[in-house]
Write a protein that holds these residues in place. Structure first.
Motif, PDB file in Angstrom:
ATOM      1  N   SER A   2     -78.857 -37.796 -10.604  1.00 16.72           N
ATOM      2  CA  SER A   2     -79.470 -37.011  -9.533  1.00 16.72           C
ATOM      3  C   SER A   2     -80.158 -37.917  -8.513  1.00 16.72           C
ATOM      4  CB  SER A   2     -80.496 -36.029 -10.110  1.00 16.72           C
ATOM      5  OG  SER A   2     -79.870 -35.102 -10.971  1.00 16.72           O
ATOM      6  N   THR A  36     -78.512 -32.523 -10.530  1.00 12.04           N
ATOM      7  CA  THR A  36     -79.226 -31.250 -10.623  1.00 12.04           C
ATOM      8  C   THR A  36     -78.936 -30.312  -9.458  1.00 12.04           C
ATOM      9  OG1 THR A  36     -81.157 -32.332  -9.608  1.00 12.04           O
ATOM     10  CG2 THR A  36     -81.111 -32.170 -12.017  1.00 12.04           C
ATOM     11  N   HIS A  37     -78.203 -30.773  -8.434  1.00 18.67           N
ATOM     12  CA  HIS A  37     -77.784 -29.897  -7.340  1.00 18.67           C
ATOM     13  C   HIS A  37     -76.540 -29.104  -7.731  1.00 18.67           C
ATOM     14  CE1 HIS A  37     -80.402 -31.554  -4.147  1.00 18.67           C
ATOM     15  NE2 HIS A  37     -80.243 -32.698  -4.773  1.00 18.67           N
ATOM     16  N   GLY A  38     -75.725 -29.661  -8.585  1.00 15.90           N
ATOM     17  CA  GLY A  38     -74.420 -29.112  -8.948  1.00 15.90           C
ATOM     18  C   GLY A  38     -73.391 -30.183  -8.719  1.00 15.90           C
ATOM     19  N   PRO A  45     -77.288 -27.198 -13.508  1.00 14.21           N
ATOM     20  CA  PRO A  45     -77.400 -25.732 -13.403  1.00 14.21           C
ATOM     21  C   PRO A  45     -76.222 -24.994 -14.035  1.00 14.21           C
ATOM     22  CG  PRO A  45     -77.970 -26.758 -11.317  1.00 14.21           C
ATOM     23  CD  PRO A  45     -77.385 -27.844 -12.185  1.00 14.21           C
ATOM     24  N   ASN A  46     -75.016 -25.505 -13.846  1.00  9.58           N
ATOM     25  CA  ASN A  46     -73.847 -24.857 -14.438  1.00  9.58           C
ATOM     26  C   ASN A  46     -73.866 -24.994 -15.956  1.00  9.58           C
ATOM     27  OD1 ASN A  46     -71.421 -23.454 -14.389  1.00  9.58           O
ATOM     28  ND2 ASN A  46     -70.175 -25.270 -14.013  1.00  9.58           N
ATOM     29  N   LYS A  57     -70.624 -22.502  -3.326  1.00  4.74           N
ATOM     30  CA  LYS A  57     -71.987 -22.215  -3.762  1.00  4.74           C
ATOM     31  C   LYS A  57     -71.954 -21.112  -4.807  1.00  4.74           C
ATOM     32  CE  LYS A  57     -75.312 -22.788  -0.902  1.00  4.74           C
ATOM     33  NZ  LYS A  57     -76.300 -22.671   0.211  1.00  4.74           N
ATOM     34  N   THR A  60     -79.303 -21.325  -7.129  1.00  3.53           N
ATOM     35  CA  THR A  60     -77.968 -21.646  -6.619  1.00  3.53           C
ATOM     36  C   THR A  60     -77.605 -23.079  -6.958  1.00  3.53           C
ATOM     37  OG1 THR A  60     -78.820 -22.350  -4.453  1.00  3.53           O
ATOM     38  CG2 THR A  60     -78.196 -20.033  -4.688  1.00  3.53           C
ATOM     39  N   TYR A  61     -76.325 -23.330  -7.059  1.00  2.00           N
ATOM     40  CA  TYR A  61     -75.815 -24.680  -7.268  1.00  2.00           C
ATOM     41  C   TYR A  61     -74.420 -24.762  -6.663  1.00  2.00           C
ATOM     42  CZ  TYR A  61     -73.133 -22.689 -11.201  1.00  2.00           C
ATOM     43  OH  TYR A  61     -72.286 -21.945 -11.981  1.00  2.00           O
ATOM     44  N   THR A  62     -73.879 -25.951  -6.614  1.00  2.00           N
ATOM     45  CA  THR A  62     -72.562 -26.148  -6.016  1.00  2.00           C
ATOM     46  C   THR A  62     -71.544 -26.633  -7.030  1.00  2.00           C
ATOM     47  OG1 THR A  62     -73.282 -28.360  -5.312  1.00  2.00           O
ATOM     48  CG2 THR A  62     -73.379 -26.592  -3.675  1.00  2.00           C
TER      49      THR A  62
END
Length: 315
Positions: A31, A99-101, A128-129, A222, A235-237
């Motif tokens: 990250s 941690t963003h995706g 996140p996923n 997203k 939300t994540y990507t």
């Protein structure tokens, strides 16, 4: 427990990761946050990370740059030293996530692949996923791994572009010169056009002559998820589907040029603000089967900071 052997995919899902033998994996949280972000990646790692993961600081595992730029590609010696400290050997399957995706993990993957460590993958959707699938996390310091042996690898010099190479290429119009390299700029369109400011104070926005705007977010999807204890959905990507990637590339370049890129008739150079999200475009192109890709390591921060750089602005 399954294994990919030597044919490791660039991207794996949480389900695929849970099916792997974790005793044979090296999981790294790669990250990274923008300089103007209040988030602290190392502190967040201590609060929560995938079980058995270690924290990879892309700014620490980097070479020194004459302009003081961060997260530049490390030397082969520094890369090998970092792998040894993480307990990574040349046969380790390295799983990278953020941690963003999907944001900074592709840059870490690019680094491993540039040094020939093809047993490496990113986790699509990142932490996140992983949590959205109910997979286990832990907190605190990473468990110390036994130091491994990692011979100094060879570096693929053709995978990186220097300022001098970019400056020389800026005089060549890809629409008229088949040998000109096509520069794809992953920054938001407003920064590429010069309409919006750069997040780094004192740095001009705009773009390299003949470069094409292809925001890295266009290669992502997203997602929304709800996690126990959270007041609101997060939300994540994730990386976009193959069909969406192809459509996005054609929209940015036109079908004829996109076909040239996919067929290997045109070399592409990815760029961004500091060499981080350029790797998202690199990853998307690799997923499409594109092989002739380089990355401008210092990207716009290095380019715009130098006197004599040709900067264009447009609406």
């Amino acid at each position: 427990m399954s294994s990919f052997g030597d044919n490791c995919p660039l991207v794996i899902t949480p389900r695929q990761l849970t099916d792997l033998d974790h005793s044979k994996l090296s999981i790294l949280d790669a990250s990274w946050h923008m300089p103007n972000s209040p988030r602290k990646a190392r502190e967040e790692f201590l609060q929560k990370h995938i079980q058995g993961a270690q924290y990879l600081d892309l700014d620490e595992v980097a070479s020194e740059h004459e302009l003081g730029l961060k997260h530049m590609m490390p030397s082969p010696e520094k890369f090998a030293q970092a792998c040894e400290q993480f307990g990574i050997s040349p046969t380790s399957h390295v799983i990278l996530y953020d941690t963003h995706g999907v944001f900074s993990s592709p840059r870490a993957l690019f680094m491993f692949r540039a040094f020939g460590h093809n047993r490496s993958s990113i986790l699509d959707g990142g932490l996140p996923n992983w949590e959205a699938h109910g997979c286990p996390v832990e907190s605190g310091e990473a468990q110390q791994r036994e130091k491994a042996s990692y011979p100094v690898p060879q570096f693929d010099q053709d995978i990186i572009r220097s300022y001098e190479q970019i400056l020389g290429n800026a005089d060549r119009d890809p629409s008229k010169d088949p040998a000109a390299e096509l520069v794809l700029d992953a920054r938001p369109a407003g920064r590429w056009s010069g309409k919006d400011p750069e997040p780094r104070p004192g740095l001009s926005s705009g773009h390299i002559p003949h470069s094409v705007s292809l925001p890295f977010s266009a290669f992502l999807m997203k997602r929304t998820y709800t996690h126990a204890g959270d007041a609101a959905p997060g939300t994540y990507t994730e990386l976009a589907s193959p069909s969406a990637l192809h459509s996005t590339l054609e929209e940015a370049l036109g079908k004829e040029t996109a076909d040239e890129v996919r067929a290997g008739k045109r070399r592409v150079v990815t760029s961004c603000g500091s060499g981080m999200t350029a790797a998202v475009i690199w990853l998307g192109l690799k997923q499409m089967g594109v092989e002739k890709i380089s990355l401008y390591d210092e990207s716009w921060t290095g380019y715009a900071a130098r006197e004599g750089s040709k900067i264009e602005k447009s609406e």
